[in-house]
Design an enzyme around this catalytic site. Structure first.
Site: not given
Length: 450
Positions: A74, A72, A152
């Site tokens: 992003d 994946d 994060d």
């Protein structure tokens, strides 16, 4: 691959300073457009053609730098979700706490996030925190640097652009990749309070990447672990799947225990881990799941949850039987109680809880093989999972070996050999002979986690 990356880092690395931008040119990193999905590149180009910034961000960049093959990708942009939505037919905005765009390109869905700003600067309708410091709403938008600082961990705050094919690093993420460290951006205690799930993410990335959790990032975990109780059980169920069903479950389990987090996810399992048999059952189940995932075999949460909760179910069943409850009702009562207790921590959708309970229920049926029972059991839709669970119990030392081998031989035998196996069963071990019943052919095909 990582060694060549480290050599490049040493050529351009500057002394660390807070939030100083480091731009790694194409000549000094191994990331190539060829390794990025065409759909993600299409999303970036369409945003850039419309006058917006667009970067591949997060785990995709991290894993490519480590020589991996991310599934994946992003995209981060300065376009708002509404602005980005205009560029992609069939896209939709999802989320309330964090609003993001799912852009559909062919069969792929690319997650598009708007650069985040500091939530303290937002209006009440844009940003909101609970009394414990947890972010309830956070749709404050900012620029690239503020977005990097809001992420994060440093290794997840790396941005790749096709304009110059550079990597932008505001937080020292590439250096932490070099030193194999998971480091929180900002004050760890504050960031964990904003979203306690970050504690689980720290462990997940450490297990997946074989990294260490940086000392200050790890320090508050024990103290803040009870904050996981404030997370919705449905969200924690999703996190448990990422933690334990991504091919690194056993190592994740060890780290969760080490940092005091496991007991807040599976308290009924944690209560039995001083028993070597229960710990062995847990480890073997996680190890088998890891092996199946690496072999690209099917896995199901029903089997793993069955193993994790079984020690508590077995003890509760024994307690009920000691009070005079027959075996089958005792098991049903124990299953109901333990499942209900677990639902207060992580949800278990019925598509998993029902087969989980069938696996448990069949443990009392597998010893009863006389007459036509063995053939009927072998055709049960949940037989294969129950059989594998029986083998797991034998391997852990919970029960004496022998029954599992009998069922292994039964599945491999032809019809005549099966009849002979059943005839040789001692009456005390095989249960009463069943009257009637049609003889059926062969076990139903399946896998241990079907």
């Amino acid at each position: 691959m990582l060694n060549s990356l480290i050599s490049s880092i040493k050529r351009w690395r500057k002394p660390a300073s807070t939030n100083s931008l480091r731009i790694i040119p194409r000549s000094d990193h191994n990331l190539s457009r060829r390794d990025i999905s065409r759909a993600a590149l299409t999303v970036m180009k369409r945003l850039q053609d419309a006058g917006f910034q667009a970067y591949i961000v997060g785990g995709g960049v991290r894993d490519l730098l480590l020589g991996g093959h991310p599934k994946d990708f992003d995209v981060a942009t300065d376009a708002t979700p509404e602005e980005a939505k205009q560029l992609f037919r069939g896209s939709r905005i999802v989320g309330r706490r964090f609003r993001i765009l799912h852009a559909r390109i062919g069969r792929e869905i690319i997650e598009v996030t708007t650069f985040r700003g500091h939530h303290s600067e937002g209006e009440e309708h844009e940003a909101q925190q609970s009394e414990h410091g947890m972010l309830l709403r956070d749709n404050v938008y900012g620029d690239l640097e503020s977005d990097a600082i809001r992420r994060d961990f440093t290794v997840n705050a790396l941005y790749y652009t096709t304009n110059g094919f550079e990597i932008h690093d505001y937080t020292g993420g590439v250096s932490d990749i070099e030193h194999r460290l998971i480091r929180m951006i900002g004050d760890p205690e504050t960031r964990y309070k904003e979203d306690p799930v970050r504690m689980l993410r720290a462990v997940r990335f450490a297990a997946k990447l074989d990294f260490e959790i940086e000392r200050n990032t790890a320090a508050p975990l024990h103290e803040l672990a009870p904050l996981l109780r404030n997370i919705a059980p449905a969200r924690l169920f999703d996190e448990v799947l990422k933690l334990l069903m991504s091919g690194h479950g056993e190592r994740t389990f060890e780290l969760l225990r080490e940092h005091g987090l496991w007991q807040h996810l599976f308290p009924d399992n944690d209560a039995f881990l001083d028993d070597p048999t229960a710990e062995a059952l847990t480890r073997i189940a996680l190890r088998n799941t890891d092996d199946r995932i690496r072999a690209d075999k099917r896995v199901t949460p029903a089997f793993l949850y069955a193993a994790l909760l079984w020690p508590a179910v077995a003890r509760e069943q024994r307690k009920l039987m000691d009070k005079g409850t027959p075996e089958v009702p005792a098991l049903a009562g124990a299953a109901q109680k333990v499942t209900g207790s677990q639902l207060a921590h992580t949800s278990i959708p019925k598509r998993f809880s029902l087969p989980m309970r069938e696996i448990w229920e069949m443990q009392s049926r597998l010893p009863r093989r006389s007459g036509s029972r063995a053939q009927r059991l072998s055709e049960h839709p949940r037989f294969r999972a129950a059989y594998d669970f029986l083998l797991l119990r034998e391997e852990s030392g919970e029960i004496e070996p022998g029954l599992g081998q009998w069922w292994t031989d039964f599945q491999q035998a032809d019809e005549d050999a099966r009849e002979q196996m059943v005839r040789k069963l001692p009456r005390s071990g095989g249960g009463r002979r069943s009257r009637g019943g049609r003889r059926r052919r062969g076990p139903r095909p399946g896998t241990g986690q079907d």
